[in-house]
Design an enzyme around this catalytic site. Structure first.
Site, PDB file in Angstrom:
ATOM      1  N   TRP A   1       0.856  -1.179   0.003  1.00 48.56           N
ATOM      2  CA  TRP A   1      -0.155  -0.008   0.090  1.00 48.56           C
ATOM      3  C   TRP A   1       0.956   0.996  -0.088  1.00 48.56           C
ATOM      4  O   TRP A   1       0.199   2.276  -0.219  1.00 48.56           O
ATOM      5  CB  TRP A   1      -0.969   0.069   1.227  1.00 48.56           C
ATOM      6  N   LYS A   2       2.027   1.281   0.118  1.00 53.08           N
ATOM      7  CA  LYS A   2       3.017   2.243   0.337  1.00 53.08           C
ATOM      8  C   LYS A   2       2.281   3.459   1.403  1.00 53.08           C
ATOM      9  O   LYS A   2       2.068   2.838   2.339  1.00 53.08           O
ATOM     10  CB  LYS A   2       3.216   3.061  -1.137  1.00 53.08           C
TER      11      LYS A   2
ATOM     12  N   HIS B   1      13.152  -2.414  -1.122  1.00 55.82           N
ATOM     13  CA  HIS B   1      12.234  -1.919  -2.237  1.00 55.82           C
ATOM     14  C   HIS B   1      12.918  -0.784  -2.830  1.00 55.82           C
ATOM     15  O   HIS B   1      13.724  -0.027  -2.414  1.00 55.82           O
ATOM     16  CB  HIS B   1      10.957  -1.511  -1.786  1.00 55.82           C
TER      17      HIS B   1
ATOM     18  N   GLU C   1      11.361  -6.989  -9.290  1.00 59.30           N
ATOM     19  CA  GLU C   1      10.786  -5.631  -9.595  1.00 59.30           C
ATOM     20  C   GLU C   1      11.532  -4.661 -10.585  1.00 59.30           C
ATOM     21  O   GLU C   1      12.632  -3.982 -10.095  1.00 59.30           O
ATOM     22  CB  GLU C   1      10.403  -4.645  -8.338  1.00 59.30           C
TER      23      GLU C   1
END
EC number: 5.3.1.1
Length: 241
Positions: free
Chosen positions: A10-11, A96, A165
């Protein structure tokens, strides 16, 4: 054993009220989700305790978006694995690209965070991936292999998830072709000591491409950003065909 894990990141989105409304819209759409698929929601810190109480006993596991390598101390703005475990967190995203880009995360600090997560029984989701410039220069493999070599020093690969990613595909609407993602993830798997590590794909995963992505042999799940903020789109990802 490789697990199928669909994780929503959800950041920095959703208040507690918005999170509650999201869950009300999501839960009814997961009644036919296969039991072997694990669903994870990585929420902002402010929602963790609240979400833990609501999700208790459900098939959804709770995740965090960061963890510090110390259990306590004068580290303003950080949170420890001990604290995350205390509020019912099971997974935590580490490394991330946004943490690396905006907050100075290095392979050294990523490695320390990974080990801290495992110390407290949390399963880290390690993110690796290349920039557009690195891909265009033919450096995709060498960059990712360097990340893996440095990030995974003394890390237990039995309790680990990896998310590939490609940075150029995050939040851009550009998706790495499913077969190319499968190829890179296969290369990542070949560099690991444990071939059963769950490896996800992350980067503009949406309802219109999830079936193709999840049909690939090497891809075990997805780490989802924008599409995890809407209960209808996220449930479609979880219930991929």
């Amino acid at each position: 054993m490789r697990k199928t894990i669909i994780a929503g990141n959800w950041k920095m989105y959703k208040t507690q009220l918005e999170a509650k409304e999201f869950l009300e819209g999501l839960m009814s759409q997961l009644t036919k989700t296969p039991e072997e698929r694990e669903v994870v929601l990585c929420t902002p810190f402010t929602a963790l305790d609240f979400m833990s109480k609501i999700l208790h006993g459900s098939l959804i596991r709770l995740g965090a978006q960061n963890v510090h390598w110390e259990d306590e101390g004068a580290y303003t703005g950080e949170i420890s694995g001990l604290m995350l475990k205390d509020v019912g967190v099971s997974y935590v995203i580490v490394g991330h690209s946004e943490r690396r880009q905006y907050f100075g995360e290095t392979d050294e600090t990523v490695n320390m965070r990974l080990k801290a997560a495992q110390k407290h029984g949390l399963t880290p989701i390690l993110c690796v991936g290349e920039t557009k410039q690195q891909r265009d220069s033919g450096e995709t493999e060498s960059h990712i292999f360097s990340q893996l070599a440095n990030d995974l020093v003394d890390v237990d690969q039995e309790n680990l998830v990896i998310a590939y990613e490609p940075i150029w595909a995050i939040g851009t609407g550009d998706t790495c072709e499913a077969k190319e993602a499968n190829r890179v993830i296969g290369l990542i798997r070949g560099k690991l000591n444990n071939s059963n590590v769950t490896i996800q794909y992350g980067g503009s995963v949406k309802p219109n491409n999830v079936d193709d992505i999840m049909a690939q042999e090497e891809i075990d799940g997805a780490l989802v950003g924008g599409a995890s903020l809407n209960p209808e789109s996220f449930s479609r990802l979880v219930n991929y065909q």
